[in-house]
Design a protein around this motif. Structure first.
Motif, PDB file in Angstrom:
ATOM      1  N   ARG A  12      22.195 -66.834  91.419  1.00  0.00           N
ATOM      2  CA  ARG A  12      23.501 -66.163  90.896  1.00  0.00           C
ATOM      3  C   ARG A  12      24.158 -65.237  92.139  1.00  0.00           C
ATOM      4  O   ARG A  12      24.491 -64.208  92.046  1.00  0.00           O
ATOM      5  CB  ARG A  12      23.390 -65.175  89.671  1.00  0.00           C
ATOM      6  CG  ARG A  12      23.074 -66.101  88.454  1.00  0.00           C
ATOM      7  CD  ARG A  12      22.936 -65.216  87.238  1.00  0.00           C
ATOM      8  NE  ARG A  12      22.864 -66.074  86.197  1.00  0.00           N
ATOM      9  CZ  ARG A  12      22.596 -65.404  84.987  1.00  0.00           C
ATOM     10  NH1 ARG A  12      22.625 -64.244  84.896  1.00  0.00           N
ATOM     11  NH2 ARG A  12      22.410 -66.541  84.058  1.00  0.00           N
ATOM     12  N   ALA A 104      30.637 -68.412  86.283  1.00  0.00           N
ATOM     13  CA  ALA A 104      30.783 -67.135  85.418  1.00  0.00           C
ATOM     14  C   ALA A 104      32.186 -67.260  84.939  1.00  0.00           C
ATOM     15  O   ALA A 104      33.160 -67.404  85.723  1.00  0.00           O
ATOM     16  CB  ALA A 104      30.394 -65.766  86.202  1.00  0.00           C
ATOM     17  N   LYS A 125      26.204 -57.002  86.737  1.00  0.00           N
ATOM     18  CA  LYS A 125      25.242 -57.095  85.663  1.00  0.00           C
ATOM     19  C   LYS A 125      24.681 -58.663  85.551  1.00  0.00           C
ATOM     20  O   LYS A 125      23.532 -58.956  85.275  1.00  0.00           O
ATOM     21  CB  LYS A 125      25.851 -56.708  84.467  1.00  0.00           C
ATOM     22  CG  LYS A 125      26.023 -55.034  84.323  1.00  0.00           C
ATOM     23  CD  LYS A 125      25.885 -54.346  83.343  1.00  0.00           C
ATOM     24  CE  LYS A 125      25.927 -52.992  83.651  1.00  0.00           C
ATOM     25  NZ  LYS A 125      25.702 -51.960  82.543  1.00  0.00           N
ATOM     26  N   TRP A 126      25.511 -59.636  85.665  1.00  0.00           N
ATOM     27  CA  TRP A 126      25.240 -60.850  85.843  1.00  0.00           C
ATOM     28  C   TRP A 126      24.567 -61.459  86.797  1.00  0.00           C
ATOM     29  O   TRP A 126      23.559 -61.928  86.468  1.00  0.00           O
ATOM     30  CB  TRP A 126      26.863 -61.628  85.874  1.00  0.00           C
ATOM     31  CG  TRP A 126      26.758 -63.029  85.644  1.00  0.00           C
ATOM     32  CD1 TRP A 126      26.282 -63.820  84.721  1.00  0.00           C
ATOM     33  CD2 TRP A 126      26.816 -63.914  86.743  1.00  0.00           C
ATOM     34  NE1 TRP A 126      26.371 -65.239  85.022  1.00  0.00           N
ATOM     35  CE2 TRP A 126      26.598 -65.480  86.343  1.00  0.00           C
ATOM     36  CE3 TRP A 126      27.286 -63.832  88.186  1.00  0.00           C
ATOM     37  CZ2 TRP A 126      26.864 -66.522  87.335  1.00  0.00           C
ATOM     38  CZ3 TRP A 126      27.222 -64.930  88.938  1.00  0.00           C
ATOM     39  CH2 TRP A 126      27.142 -66.007  88.420  1.00  0.00           C
ATOM     40  N   ARG A 127      24.712 -60.800  87.985  1.00  0.00           N
ATOM     41  CA  ARG A 127      23.828 -61.039  89.056  1.00  0.00           C
ATOM     42  C   ARG A 127      22.613 -60.767  88.707  1.00  0.00           C
ATOM     43  O   ARG A 127      21.497 -61.521  89.394  1.00  0.00           O
ATOM     44  CB  ARG A 127      24.424 -60.343  90.568  1.00  0.00           C
ATOM     45  CG  ARG A 127      25.408 -61.061  91.006  1.00  0.00           C
ATOM     46  CD  ARG A 127      25.741 -60.289  92.239  1.00  0.00           C
ATOM     47  NE  ARG A 127      27.312 -60.289  92.786  1.00  0.00           N
ATOM     48  CZ  ARG A 127      27.655 -61.002  93.533  1.00  0.00           C
ATOM     49  NH1 ARG A 127      27.018 -61.973  93.955  1.00  0.00           N
ATOM     50  NH2 ARG A 127      29.215 -60.606  93.688  1.00  0.00           N
ATOM     51  N   ASP A 131      23.483 -62.689  80.457  1.00  0.00           N
ATOM     52  CA  ASP A 131      24.275 -63.989  80.390  1.00  0.00           C
ATOM     53  C   ASP A 131      25.541 -63.588  79.780  1.00  0.00           C
ATOM     54  O   ASP A 131      26.550 -64.536  80.150  1.00  0.00           O
ATOM     55  CB  ASP A 131      23.479 -64.793  79.377  1.00  0.00           C
ATOM     56  CG  ASP A 131      22.072 -65.274  79.974  1.00  0.00           C
ATOM     57  OD1 ASP A 131      22.142 -65.860  81.101  1.00  0.00           O
ATOM     58  OD2 ASP A 131      21.267 -65.106  79.182  1.00  0.00           O
ATOM     59  N   VAL A 133      28.223 -60.289  79.479  1.00  0.00           N
ATOM     60  CA  VAL A 133      28.305 -58.688  79.474  1.00  0.00           C
ATOM     61  C   VAL A 133      29.643 -58.484  78.879  1.00  0.00           C
ATOM     62  O   VAL A 133      30.791 -58.896  79.239  1.00  0.00           O
ATOM     63  CB  VAL A 133      28.615 -58.416  81.022  1.00  0.00           C
ATOM     64  CG1 VAL A 133      28.757 -56.995  81.402  1.00  0.00           C
ATOM     65  CG2 VAL A 133      27.629 -59.088  81.951  1.00  0.00           C
ATOM     66  N   LEU A 175      32.331 -60.829  80.332  1.00  0.00           N
ATOM     67  CA  LEU A 175      31.982 -61.873  81.273  1.00  0.00           C
ATOM     68  C   LEU A 175      31.009 -62.974  80.494  1.00  0.00           C
ATOM     69  O   LEU A 175      29.961 -62.430  79.797  1.00  0.00           O
ATOM     70  CB  LEU A 175      31.352 -61.306  82.454  1.00  0.00           C
ATOM     71  CG  LEU A 175      30.925 -62.391  83.487  1.00  0.00           C
ATOM     72  CD1 LEU A 175      31.268 -61.668  84.970  1.00  0.00           C
ATOM     73  CD2 LEU A 175      29.528 -62.858  83.487  1.00  0.00           C
ATOM     74  N   ASP A 177      28.311 -66.414  81.237  1.00  0.00           N
ATOM     75  CA  ASP A 177      27.602 -67.285  81.915  1.00  0.00           C
ATOM     76  C   ASP A 177      28.078 -68.582  81.596  1.00  0.00           C
ATOM     77  O   ASP A 177      28.335 -69.020  80.360  1.00  0.00           O
ATOM     78  CB  ASP A 177      26.000 -67.220  82.058  1.00  0.00           C
ATOM     79  CG  ASP A 177      25.359 -68.191  82.806  1.00  0.00           C
ATOM     80  OD1 ASP A 177      25.506 -67.887  84.108  1.00  0.00           O
ATOM     81  OD2 ASP A 177      24.701 -68.894  82.407  1.00  0.00           O
ATOM     82  N   GLN A 205      22.308 -60.497  76.257  1.00  0.00           N
ATOM     83  CA  GLN A 205      23.750 -59.549  76.219  1.00  0.00           C
ATOM     84  C   GLN A 205      23.646 -58.135  76.770  1.00  0.00           C
ATOM     85  O   GLN A 205      22.843 -57.528  76.049  1.00  0.00           O
ATOM     86  CB  GLN A 205      24.229 -59.884  75.020  1.00  0.00           C
ATOM     87  CG  GLN A 205      24.200 -61.198  74.367  1.00  0.00           C
ATOM     88  CD  GLN A 205      25.349 -61.627  73.535  1.00  0.00           C
ATOM     89  OE1 GLN A 205      26.518 -60.705  73.017  1.00  0.00           O
ATOM     90  NE2 GLN A 205      25.580 -63.098  72.928  1.00  0.00           N
TER      91      GLN A 205
END
Ligand code: UDP
Ligand code: MG
Length: 322
Positions: A12, A104, A125-127, A131, A133, A175, A177, A205
């Motif tokens: 990511r 994303a 947070k995704w990084r 999956d 946010v 967000l 994934d 989540q």
């Protein structure tokens, strides 16, 4: 041979694409400012390419022209989808989700109530492996006390009635994934309650807390009745509790009538006192027919939804996109 990446955190970063979906319905007063803020945020993420998808949900003000201008000025990053009429916020978001190509994908309202800067926090947070946010409204500016109160009641009610845990005080600002977006595309249901559908999907989540601002300009497209309808959609799409309620009504009334029947039989057989009782009879008839209608209405809600589903109509129609 393709290179496999050892873990999500490495996967990511670097040459990824971020898609931002913005549903717009009569937002001419805010749309330029919205674009300026969102594009500003996206420009700041330098290891990402980005794509902003505006879904014009049948606006009848100048939104279409504004979006056309925005697109012409930045053809690399901006895509506009004009729906053939107003299909509603959830359908507009679905149109955006279907068109999104990013790794994303962020859903955000056009009125700047959800601050675009929060997207950066979501990306972080995704990084780190999240999956989904989802934005949680820690504070809400410029909403009526009535809206806050009804929202509070609604989210608590739906969570008691449904097996799917829908996080409190969330909207569609979130967000997703790529794999969540793909999963969402596989859910063809007509009555869309996206925040509930995403909760149902599972995956990892995590929340991000933010302050929900007042609308930048323009007015809400969700007056009370529409909001109420949307709340019912949420409940009926995510719970069969109302049907159980119907059964419970039925059982209670039947039990009460059984008592009544014994009582009247007793009066009829063992006393001479059985002509009176009209009042009670009328009350009983009115009451039970009222309950029957309510129950019929509840069953009808589900039948109506089944009818809507079996027609298999598309969720939205695109007039033109650019
Ligand atoms: N919206 C839409 N179609 C509609 C109603 C609203 O695309 O039929 C969009 C609207 O432009 C905004 C978002 O959905 O970007 C949320 O609407 P609004 O701000 O009016 O709702 P509220 O925040 O008051 O609940
Ligand atoms: Mg709003």
């Amino acid at each position: 041979m393709s290179m496999s990446t050892p873990n999500d955190i490495i996967k990511r970063s670097g040459s990824m694409c971020l898609t931002i979906i913005v549903p717009c319905y009569n937002e001419q007063q805010v749309i330029f400012e919205t674009h300026r803020r969102i594009a500003g945020v996206c420009e700041g993420v330098d290891d990402f390419d980005y794509q902003i998808i505006y879904v014009n949900d049948g606006s009848y003000d100048g939104t279409k022209t504004c979006l056309h201008d925005i697109q012409k000025k930045d053809t690399d990053h901006v895509k506009v989808i004009n729906l053939s009429r107003n299909f509603g916020h959830q359908a507009a978001v679905s149109a955006g989700i279907d068109a999104a190509t990013g790794d994303a994908v962020v859903i955000i309202d056009a009125d700047l109530q959800d601050p675009p800067e929060v997207i950066l926090e979501m990306l972080e947070k995704w990084r780190k492996g999240a999956d989904v946010v989802y934005g949680v409204r820690a504070e809400r500016e410029g909403e009526t006390r009535f809206k806050l109160m009804t929202a509070q009641i609604f989210y608590r009610l739906i969570n008691r009635m449904s097996d799917t845990e829908i996080p409190l005080d969330t909207g569609d600002f979130r967000l997703l994934d790529r794999k969540v977006v793909d999963a969402l595309c596989r859910m063809p249901e007509q009555d869309r309650f996206i925040r509930g559908m995403v909760a149902w999907l599972g995956f990892n989540q995590v929340p991000v807390y933010y302050r929900r601002d007042a609308r930048f300009a323009g007015e809400t497209k969700y007056p009370f009745l529409k909001m109420f309808r949307f709340a019912l959609d949420g409940i009926f799409s995510f719970s069969t509790f109302p049907l159980k309620l119907a059964t419970m009504f039925g059982l209670t009334i039947s039990a009460a009538s059984a008592l009544g029947i014994f009582y009247f039989l007793y009066l009829r057989l063992f006393t001479s006192n059985w002509v009176p009782g009209w009042t009670f009879m009328f009350v009983a008839i009115l009451f039970t027919s009222g309950v029957q209608l309510i129950v019929l209405g509840i069953v009808g809600e589900y039948i109506g939804r089944i009818y809507g589903e079996v027609k298999r109509r598309p969720l939205y129609l695109v007039d033109e996109d650019e």
